[in-house]
Design a protein around this motif. Structure first.
Motif, PDB file in Angstrom:
ATOM      1  N   ILE A  59     -14.586  -2.530   2.321  1.00 10.31           N
ATOM      2  CA  ILE A  59     -14.533  -2.909   0.713  1.00 10.31           C
ATOM      3  C   ILE A  59     -14.599  -1.586  -0.211  1.00 10.31           C
ATOM      4  O   ILE A  59     -15.571  -1.025  -0.259  1.00 10.31           O
ATOM      5  CB  ILE A  59     -15.786  -3.778   0.272  1.00 10.31           C
ATOM      6  N   TRP A  99      -1.306  -7.329  -7.318  1.00 14.32           N
ATOM      7  CA  TRP A  99      -2.212  -8.217  -6.621  1.00 14.32           C
ATOM      8  C   TRP A  99      -1.802  -9.583  -6.763  1.00 14.32           C
ATOM      9  O   TRP A  99      -1.477 -10.178  -7.883  1.00 14.32           O
ATOM     10  CB  TRP A  99      -3.528  -7.965  -7.433  1.00 14.32           C
ATOM     11  N   LEU A 111      -8.184 -13.042   0.610  1.00 13.67           N
ATOM     12  CA  LEU A 111      -8.779 -12.630  -0.886  1.00 13.67           C
ATOM     13  C   LEU A 111      -8.548 -11.109  -1.047  1.00 13.67           C
ATOM     14  O   LEU A 111      -9.142 -10.250  -0.264  1.00 13.67           O
ATOM     15  CB  LEU A 111      -9.730 -13.074  -1.152  1.00 13.67           C
ATOM     16  N   GLU A 112      -7.511 -10.357  -1.730  1.00 14.56           N
ATOM     17  CA  GLU A 112      -7.275  -8.998  -1.754  1.00 14.56           C
ATOM     18  C   GLU A 112      -8.351  -8.426  -2.859  1.00 14.56           C
ATOM     19  O   GLU A 112      -8.915  -7.401  -2.378  1.00 14.56           O
ATOM     20  CB  GLU A 112      -5.940  -8.851  -2.707  1.00 14.56           C
ATOM     21  N   VAL A 154     -11.576  -8.516  -5.642  1.00 15.81           N
ATOM     22  CA  VAL A 154     -12.863  -9.127  -6.740  1.00 15.81           C
ATOM     23  C   VAL A 154     -12.848  -8.532  -7.939  1.00 15.81           C
ATOM     24  O   VAL A 154     -13.251  -7.240  -7.704  1.00 15.81           O
ATOM     25  CB  VAL A 154     -14.129  -9.422  -5.826  1.00 15.81           C
ATOM     26  N   ARG A 172     -16.769 -11.665  -1.182  1.00 20.84           N
ATOM     27  CA  ARG A 172     -15.757 -12.627  -1.328  1.00 20.84           C
ATOM     28  C   ARG A 172     -14.558 -12.070  -0.772  1.00 20.84           C
ATOM     29  O   ARG A 172     -13.855 -12.812  -0.049  1.00 20.84           O
ATOM     30  CB  ARG A 172     -15.553 -13.267  -2.481  1.00 20.84           C
ATOM     31  N   THR A 173     -14.678 -10.574  -0.745  1.00 24.35           N
ATOM     32  CA  THR A 173     -13.259 -10.119  -0.172  1.00 24.35           C
ATOM     33  C   THR A 173     -13.923  -9.279   0.922  1.00 24.35           C
ATOM     34  O   THR A 173     -14.993  -9.008   1.303  1.00 24.35           O
ATOM     35  CB  THR A 173     -12.739  -9.297  -1.083  1.00 24.35           C
ATOM     36  N   GLY A 176     -10.688  -5.069   1.661  1.00 26.09           N
ATOM     37  CA  GLY A 176     -10.429  -5.556   0.084  1.00 26.09           C
ATOM     38  C   GLY A 176     -10.794  -4.524  -0.938  1.00 26.09           C
ATOM     39  O   GLY A 176     -11.498  -3.578  -0.417  1.00 26.09           O
TER      40      GLY A 176
END
Length: 425
Positions: A222, A247, A316-317, A319, A337-338, A345
């Motif tokens: 991340i 995105w 999910l790319e 947040v 979440r990513t 992410g």
């Protein structure tokens, strides 16, 4: 080496289910947890989001409490308490998927508010083996005599810190009172504040403590970015970032339900497919919005902390913290979440002069030091106030430091007196 699911002591049906679900090999939290839970021990698990902790407790509990009772009457033997509707649905689906290959798959009941209670009551007819529930709806159904908990052999508190944050203490105690005193108890949490330890001390007996972190090769990559921008230009910058970055799946966190609608509408009006998600939506609408987002029906989902936990959005790319989380711990859950399941992410936080002090607090609590960026054309003009001067003036966003109404009146009166004195001199 993590080995195989069979090497952890799981039966053939569950090993087959893991393969069918796409679980290539056990994650660290599963390796550490499954043998102890198969042995019937209480367990306190601290694991980062996206680490596979649901399967870490679902697999051994399915084997211990369901596999050996293929012909027994259906009674609630496993109870999982969760803080949100979305997490309840997700955990219930994991239990169903992993129990598919048993001769008689376990009956899983998912109970939560936001929908009519009647279908859930009907679904409990004939009993259930596993119940995954939010505390309020579970108590509602207990009051209606729709189920009993006197046969529960294993209790799981998932996202225990969130259950505490949301003030479920009274409901939790009522649920505990309905359970047998002798049972296996399991507590999982992604963060571990002191009140979680207090809860663990009161619930668990001779518990195994597991703190699992992913090995470097499996850690989610991340990339955390912090962009300085004036508060009034955040939506414009967000639109620029989405379009320039190409995105296609972005989760944007805001502070209020109104902001979800406002920001989503502003983005949509500028050619970006965006939709809001918040607690005022009906459960059917919330489910529809999430499903459409997961299926690529739109590019940006603007949400409150409703979606900060328990929601798995494959691929999910990005947040974006449009508004910063009030609690430093929620920062971890949001960006988690990513970058799930070893994927990469990006987590972007939009920080203005007014929120810089709060983001520094988040950095301190999470042991981070992140470089501030500026985007060409969106350079901030607001000035970050000196933290000491801000505190002396009674201005700031840190909880507990905000001036009261009386303080503001006193400050206004003092300012007026100074002005008058200067005018007379």
């Amino acid at each position: 080496m993590t080995g195989t699911f069979a090497s952890l002591g799981l039966c053939a049906e569950l090993s087959h289910a893991c393969k069918a679900a796409g679980y290539a090999a056990p994650t660290p939290i599963q390796v550490e947890s499954i043998p102890s839970l198969l042995g019937g021990q209480d367990l306190l698990g601290l694991a980062p989001t996206g680490s596979g902790k649901t399967a870490a407790f679902a697999l051994p509990l399915l084997q211990r409490l369901v596999a050996g009772r293929q012909h027994a009457p259906r009674r609630v033997r496993v109870l999982v308490l969760v803080p949100t509707r979305e997490l309840a649905a997700q955990v219930g689906e994991v239990f169903r998927r992993l129990g598919t290959f048993f001769t008689r798959p376990p009956k899983v009941a998912v109970l939560h508010g936001g929908v009519s209670v009647n279908p859930q009551m009907m679904g409990l007819r004939g009993g259930a083996d596993i119940v995954v529930a939010t505390p309020g709806r579970l108590l509602d159904l207990l009051d209606r005599n729709a189920l009993r908990l006197d046969a529960v052999e294993a209790l799981v508190l998932d996202e225990a810190d969130r259950l505490l944050d949301l003030g479920f203490a009274a409901e939790r105690e009522r649920v505990l009172a309905a359970l047998p005193a002798r049972r296996q108890s399991v507590l999982f949490s992604a963060t571990f504040p002191p009140d979680v330890q207090e809860l663990a001390d009161s619930l668990l007996h001779d518990a195994v403590r597991v703190e699992a972190t992913s090995p470097p090769s499996a850690e989610p990559a991340i990339i955390q970015r912090v962009i300085s921008v004036d508060a009034r230009r955040r939506t414009e910058l967000l639109r620029h970032l989405v379009q320039q970055g190409g995105w296609q799946r972005v989760l944007v966190f805001v502070a209020t339900r109104y902001a979800t609608e406002h920001v989503a509408r502003k983005l949509y009006d500028r050619g970006i497919y965006a939709a809001p998600l918040h607690g005022d939506l009906s459960q059917s609408r919330r489910t529809e919005v999430l499903d459409n987002f997961k299926d690529g029906g739109f590019d940006v989902l603007v949400t409150t902390d409703l979606a900060a936990r328990g929601i798995d959005i494959p691929g999910l790319e990005v947040v974006v913290n449009y508004d910063l989380p009030r609690s430093p711990n929620d920062y971890v859950h949001r960006i988690g979440r990513t970058g799930r399941a070893g994927a990469s992410g990006v987590a972007v936080s939009l920080v203005s002069a007014g929120t810089e002090a709060h983001f520094r607090l988040i950095e301190k609590r999470q042991h981070l030091t992140l470089q501030r960026e500026q985007v060409a054309g969106f350079e901030p003009v607001e000035v970050v106030a000196d933290s000491k001067a801000t505190a002396e003036a009674g201005v700031g966003g840190v909880k507990g430091k905000r001036p009261s109404k009386k303080d503001k009146l006193r400050a206004a009166a003092a300012a007026g007196a100074v002005k008058l004195d200067r005018g007379d001199s």
